[in-house]
Design a protein around this motif. Structure first.
Motif, PDB file in Angstrom:
ATOM      1  N   LEU A 140      44.812 117.266  77.931  1.00  0.00           N
ATOM      2  CA  LEU A 140      45.237 117.242  76.520  1.00  0.00           C
ATOM      3  C   LEU A 140      46.101 116.026  76.185  1.00  0.00           C
ATOM      4  O   LEU A 140      45.935 115.430  75.121  1.00  0.00           O
ATOM      5  CB  LEU A 140      45.975 118.539  76.165  1.00  0.00           C
ATOM      6  N   GLU A 141      47.011 115.656  77.094  1.00  0.00           N
ATOM      7  CA  GLU A 141      47.921 114.539  76.776  1.00  0.00           C
ATOM      8  C   GLU A 141      47.275 113.181  77.068  1.00  0.00           C
ATOM      9  O   GLU A 141      47.463 112.236  76.310  1.00  0.00           O
ATOM     10  CB  GLU A 141      49.221 114.657  77.584  1.00  0.00           C
ATOM     11  N   ARG A 144      43.129 113.522  75.485  1.00  0.00           N
ATOM     12  CA  ARG A 144      43.114 113.714  74.021  1.00  0.00           C
ATOM     13  C   ARG A 144      41.688 114.036  73.515  1.00  0.00           C
ATOM     14  O   ARG A 144      41.121 113.299  72.703  1.00  0.00           O
ATOM     15  CB  ARG A 144      43.679 112.480  73.302  1.00  0.00           C
ATOM     16  N   LYS A 146      38.473 115.458  71.562  1.00  0.00           N
ATOM     17  CA  LYS A 146      38.160 115.864  70.183  1.00  0.00           C
ATOM     18  C   LYS A 146      36.852 116.660  70.213  1.00  0.00           C
ATOM     19  O   LYS A 146      35.992 116.399  71.072  1.00  0.00           O
ATOM     20  CB  LYS A 146      37.970 114.627  69.300  1.00  0.00           C
ATOM     21  N   GLU A 149      33.146 115.664  71.679  1.00  0.00           N
ATOM     22  CA  GLU A 149      33.163 114.607  72.694  1.00  0.00           C
ATOM     23  C   GLU A 149      32.571 115.127  74.010  1.00  0.00           C
ATOM     24  O   GLU A 149      32.455 116.330  74.236  1.00  0.00           O
ATOM     25  CB  GLU A 149      34.598 114.094  72.902  1.00  0.00           C
ATOM     26  N   LYS A 171      38.218 123.194  73.667  1.00  0.00           N
ATOM     27  CA  LYS A 171      38.483 122.163  72.654  1.00  0.00           C
ATOM     28  C   LYS A 171      37.196 121.655  71.991  1.00  0.00           C
ATOM     29  O   LYS A 171      37.212 120.661  71.264  1.00  0.00           O
ATOM     30  CB  LYS A 171      39.255 120.980  73.282  1.00  0.00           C
ATOM     31  N   CYS A 173      34.310 120.480  73.432  1.00  0.00           N
ATOM     32  CA  CYS A 173      33.607 119.346  74.054  1.00  0.00           C
ATOM     33  C   CYS A 173      32.354 119.818  74.784  1.00  0.00           C
ATOM     34  O   CYS A 173      32.208 120.998  75.110  1.00  0.00           O
ATOM     35  CB  CYS A 173      34.523 118.643  75.054  1.00  0.00           C
ATOM     36  N   ILE A 220      35.314 111.143  78.053  1.00  0.00           N
ATOM     37  CA  ILE A 220      36.502 111.356  78.911  1.00  0.00           C
ATOM     38  C   ILE A 220      36.029 111.682  80.328  1.00  0.00           C
ATOM     39  O   ILE A 220      35.234 112.615  80.523  1.00  0.00           O
ATOM     40  CB  ILE A 220      37.354 112.543  78.400  1.00  0.00           C
ATOM     41  N   TYR A 222      37.610 113.063  83.736  1.00  0.00           N
ATOM     42  CA  TYR A 222      38.800 113.641  84.377  1.00  0.00           C
ATOM     43  C   TYR A 222      38.623 113.446  85.888  1.00  0.00           C
ATOM     44  O   TYR A 222      37.848 114.149  86.537  1.00  0.00           O
ATOM     45  CB  TYR A 222      38.940 115.136  84.014  1.00  0.00           C
ATOM     46  N   ARG A 242      38.080 107.261  77.759  1.00  0.00           N
ATOM     47  CA  ARG A 242      39.358 107.427  78.464  1.00  0.00           C
ATOM     48  C   ARG A 242      39.088 108.012  79.858  1.00  0.00           C
ATOM     49  O   ARG A 242      38.338 108.989  79.986  1.00  0.00           O
ATOM     50  CB  ARG A 242      40.281 108.404  77.717  1.00  0.00           C
ATOM     51  N   HIS A 282      56.091 115.882  83.270  1.00  0.00           N
ATOM     52  CA  HIS A 282      55.768 116.463  81.956  1.00  0.00           C
ATOM     53  C   HIS A 282      56.264 117.902  81.836  1.00  0.00           C
ATOM     54  O   HIS A 282      55.625 118.721  81.165  1.00  0.00           O
ATOM     55  CB  HIS A 282      54.246 116.393  81.726  1.00  0.00           C
ATOM     56  N   LYS A 285      56.359 120.088  78.741  1.00  0.00           N
ATOM     57  CA  LYS A 285      55.145 120.709  78.182  1.00  0.00           C
ATOM     58  C   LYS A 285      54.883 122.091  78.793  1.00  0.00           C
ATOM     59  O   LYS A 285      53.882 122.720  78.489  1.00  0.00           O
ATOM     60  CB  LYS A 285      53.915 119.819  78.461  1.00  0.00           C
TER      61      LYS A 285
END
Ligand code: NDP
Length: 341
Positions: A140-141, A144, A146, A149, A171, A173, A220, A222, A242, A282, A285
């Motif tokens: 998420l950070e 990001r 959308k 995606e 989310k 995707c 993305i 990961y 990303r 983090h 969070k």
């Protein structure tokens, strides 16, 4: 309660390459009864995690190396069995970092209480703990995502990857994962309900296999694995994609530095962002993570698996198994009985 005998696992010598069980030793120590302001904790579960391999090397990193002939450390959940501090009551379940041993003393300052009514206590080492939060923060950070995606996740059936995949689905995707067995691939498709999955051990050309599942490219990636996975993902990234650099487990046992991705120049031509992160930076969070994860679990939107190895003496074997794909989901060691079960 009088003193107790406690077995603990120590690092006997620093591993060269993939660790061997002979790199570890079991020792027995006496843990005295708690003094004023202290409690005695009996561990029930401990976590083995890939990052511990880095701490076995004598090299500077974001956490100090483990010391030889001292007990190893790591996440653990246990129960208070004697207490001389108002901070902890006998029977309390606690999360701490004194794994790899049966008993330890604490003043409570390094422990968080665990509510066994919210979920199985060992979940605080997995889905509700550090690996779950790593997936949440990283995706998420840094990612990001959308809606609409495309997301590719490596080590997708593991503790972090399986959660990253499912958060990406939540989310909105389109998600594809890679994993090292047909059973893991089936679980990703049938239970985690992602859109595609690859058994990378069967792939003759990983880049081409990934390309078939992402005809329009990846937004993305990961990254949990590194090496060939990173090359293959770079080939298939969309412009302005990303890459979330979470881990590179394929490199952790390397005995010499290998050349990096052969196609890193694609990060320039495709204007990619590659961002590394460490979850412990983090902690602000954490409340959001627990709130989100609690809701998703209650709504039945997140599934998870655990591999539980019995007996503290088998902790080194469980740890080594992480590098051989022997875990399916979160790898845990059960050190002692949970009276609530
Ligand atoms: P996993 O539960 O995913 O266990 C490790 C898995 O990695 C194995 O089951 C295996 O699955 C796969 N694997 C092992 N060796 C290789 C290899 N050579 N090539 C490809 N796959 C391999 O572990 P975690 O979920 O705990 O950790 C996943 C990643 O996240 C690790 O890289 C870890 O270091 C990183 N991490 C990063 C954090 C951060 O703060 N940045 C925090 C926590 C974890 P398979 O059968 O699919 O091969």
């Amino acid at each position: 309660m009088a003193e107790v005998l406690s077995r603990e696992i120590r690092l006997k010598k620093r591993p060269a390459g993939i660790p061997d069980e002979s790199d570890f030793e079991v020792a027995e120590v006496r843990v005295p009864e708690p003094g004023q302001g202290e409690a005695l904790v009996r561990n029930i579960y401990m976590s083995v995690d890939p990052y511990m391999r880095g701490r076995m090397n004598d090299a500077p990193s974001y956490v100090p190396p483990f010391e030889l002939s001292k007990p190893l450390e790591g996440g653990c959940v246990g129960q208070v069995v004697a207490s001389k501090t108002g901070a902890l009551q006998v029977g309390d379940y606690v999360l701490g970092m004194k794994g790899w041993r049966e008993f330890y003393l604490s003043d409570g300052g390094d422990l968080a209480k665990v509510d066994p009514r919210l979920g199985p206590i060992q979940a605080y080492l997995g889905i509700l703990g550090m690996p779950g939060m790593t997936a949440h923060v990283g995706l998420l950070e840094m990612g990001r995502p959308k809606p609409g995606e495309t997301v590719f996740v490596s080590a997708a059936s593991g503790a972090v990857g399986s959660v990253a995949c499912q958060i990406a689905k939540i989310k909105g995707c389109r998600v594809v994962g890679s994993a090292g067995s047909d059973d893991k691939v089936s679980w990703l498709l049938d239970t985690a309900k992602i859109d595609g999955a690859i058994n990378y051990k069967r792939a003759e050309n990983l880049s081409a296999e990934i390309g078939k599942l992402f005809p329009d490219g990846i937004d993305i990636y990961y990254e949990n694995v590194g090496g060939k996975h990173l090359d293959a993902a770079l080939d298939n990234m969309k412009p302005f994609g990303r890459i979330v650099l979470c881990g590179m487990i394929s490199q952790y046992n390397a005995t010499r530095r290998e050349p990096g991705p052969s196609n890193l120049f694609l990060a320039i031509t495709k204007r990619l962002t590659l961002q590394g992160f460490i979850v412990s930076d983090h902690m602000d969070k954490r409340a959001q993570f627990l709130a989100d994860m609690g809701n998703w679990i209650r709504e039945g939107r997140i599934k998870w698996k655990e591999t539980i190895v019995e007996g503290i003496e088998n902790a080194p074997k469980a740890f080594i198994g992480l590098f051989k794909g022997e875990n399916f989901g979160k790898m845990l060691v059960k050190i002692g009985p949970d009276p609530a079960v």
